[in-house]
Design a protein around this motif. Sequence first.
Motif, mmCIF file in Angstrom:
data_model
loop_
_atom_site.group_PDB
_atom_site.id
_atom_site.type_symbol
_atom_site.label_atom_id
_atom_site.label_comp_id
_atom_site.label_asym_id
_atom_site.label_seq_id
_atom_site.Cartn_x
_atom_site.Cartn_y
_atom_site.Cartn_z
ATOM 1 N N ASP A 1 11.242 0.470 6.315
ATOM 2 C CA ASP A 1 11.023 1.899 6.085
ATOM 3 C C ASP A 1 10.071 2.076 4.913
ATOM 4 N N ARG B 1 8.749 4.946 4.002
ATOM 5 C CA ARG B 1 8.776 6.319 3.485
ATOM 6 C C ARG B 1 9.291 6.385 2.059
ATOM 7 N N TRP B 2 9.799 5.296 1.529
ATOM 8 C CA TRP B 2 10.377 5.258 0.193
ATOM 9 C C TRP B 2 9.483 4.454 -0.738
#
Length: 165
Positions: free
Chosen positions: A129, A131-132
């Motif tokens: 992921d 998005r972080w």
Amino acid sequence: MTSAELLTDVFGRIREIVHDAVDGLTEDQLTHRPEPSANSIAWLVWHLTRIQDDHIAEVAGTEQTWPAWADRFGLPFSLGDTGYGHDASAVGAVRVAADLLLGYHDATHARTVEYVSGIADDDLGRVVDERWDPPVTLGVRLVSVVSDDLQHAGQAAYVRGLLPR
């Protein structure tokens, strides 16, 4: 002990706690809330299972287990709802029998173990992921799922202990 063995063991322990919290309870007991804004055993177990199902399916690149179970639950939520951010009214909407709740959990558990039993130690550093900041690795995501599941399973066990006798 390998990462796969550790993960298989911890998800097995979560399953045991869930079964101990749910086995033998009626729908009324499963939906009992110590106070109006508290979570019920039914909601806690449904939610922890939805999180496990959603997050493991995502990192495994597979379909979730939930679509095969959603109609049987008859909940007023979208198919993608995991319970995150639910208010007291939504918590109260989760009213199901113990065998249905455990059936969904066990089906999700089986798919989880199938996936984690094949994880190699080197897989844990894979970014899942972006998005972080920093990006989330497989290891961090799995720890997050385990943490969430254990907290909610423990809460369900606690609520069971509060049930009127």
